[in-house]
Design a protein around this motif. Structure first.
Motif, PDB file in Angstrom:
ATOM      1  N   LEU A 137      12.644  37.474  -3.924  1.00  0.00           N
ATOM      2  CA  LEU A 137      13.715  37.354  -2.943  1.00  0.00           C
ATOM      3  C   LEU A 137      13.166  37.727  -1.578  1.00  0.00           C
ATOM      4  N   GLY A 144      17.786  37.629   0.877  1.00  0.00           N
ATOM      5  CA  GLY A 144      17.960  37.448  -0.557  1.00  0.00           C
ATOM      6  C   GLY A 144      17.769  36.026  -1.029  1.00  0.00           C
ATOM      7  N   HIS A 145      17.080  35.220  -0.258  1.00  0.00           N
ATOM      8  CA  HIS A 145      16.806  33.843  -0.660  1.00  0.00           C
ATOM      9  C   HIS A 145      15.597  33.823  -1.584  1.00  0.00           C
ATOM     10  N   PRO A 146      15.685  33.069  -2.699  1.00  0.00           N
ATOM     11  CA  PRO A 146      14.534  33.011  -3.610  1.00  0.00           C
ATOM     12  C   PRO A 146      13.393  32.179  -3.016  1.00  0.00           C
ATOM     13  N   ALA A 147      12.186  32.625  -3.274  1.00  0.00           N
ATOM     14  CA  ALA A 147      10.979  31.897  -2.865  1.00  0.00           C
ATOM     15  C   ALA A 147      10.000  31.959  -4.029  1.00  0.00           C
ATOM     16  N   ALA A 202      13.162  38.037  -8.116  1.00  0.00           N
ATOM     17  CA  ALA A 202      14.454  37.348  -8.238  1.00  0.00           C
ATOM     18  C   ALA A 202      14.985  37.550  -9.648  1.00  0.00           C
TER      19      ALA A 202
END
Length: 134
Positions: free
Chosen positions: A50, A54-57, A116
């Protein structure tokens, strides 16, 4: 991607090619021809972390792990972080397998609390939602 790195559009790319910090190590290895083929640095499975808000990568290669690590805030670095950086450089020189770096990076991500959540668990909770099943 290489074109984007050369143009400086990827975060950390200035570090990679002679900027400052750990990037000087990578730049030296690049110019000395010490790196193996870039295709062999990919992980079998990416490490999903994250970032930002909090965006997944997905980190799917040694180079991506290295770029993420050199962008880590200096105030939050510790000996484990330094070891991870060194393992990335060793893998890029062909001295360590990419999967070894993946395991180390995944462990470090767990330590920092940025892994994540499991996709299946996330999808199930999203479908159910706070008001029950959709």
């Amino acid at each position: 991607m290489a074109a984007l790195i050369r143009m400086g559009q990827i975060p950390g790319s200035m570090l990679l090619f002679g900027g400052y910090g750990y990037g000087n190590d990578l730049h030296r290895h690049l110019t000395q021809g010490g790196l193996r083929a870039m295709m062999s640095d990919h992980f079998e499975r990416p490490v999903v972390i994250l970032v930002g808000l909090g965006h997944p990568a997905a980190i799917s290669s040694v180079m991506e792990a290295y770029m993420f690590l050199v962008d880590w805030p200096p105030s939050k670095r510790d000996p484990a972080h330094g070891f991870a950086i060194k393992s990335c450089l060793a893998a890029l020189r062909g001295e360590v397998e990419a999967e070894t770096v993946r395991a180390l990076f995944a462990t470090l991500a767990e330590k920092y609390g940025i892994v994540a959540p499991d996709d299946a668990a996330f999808t199930a909770s999203y479908r159910e939602g706070p008001q029950g099943r959709a």
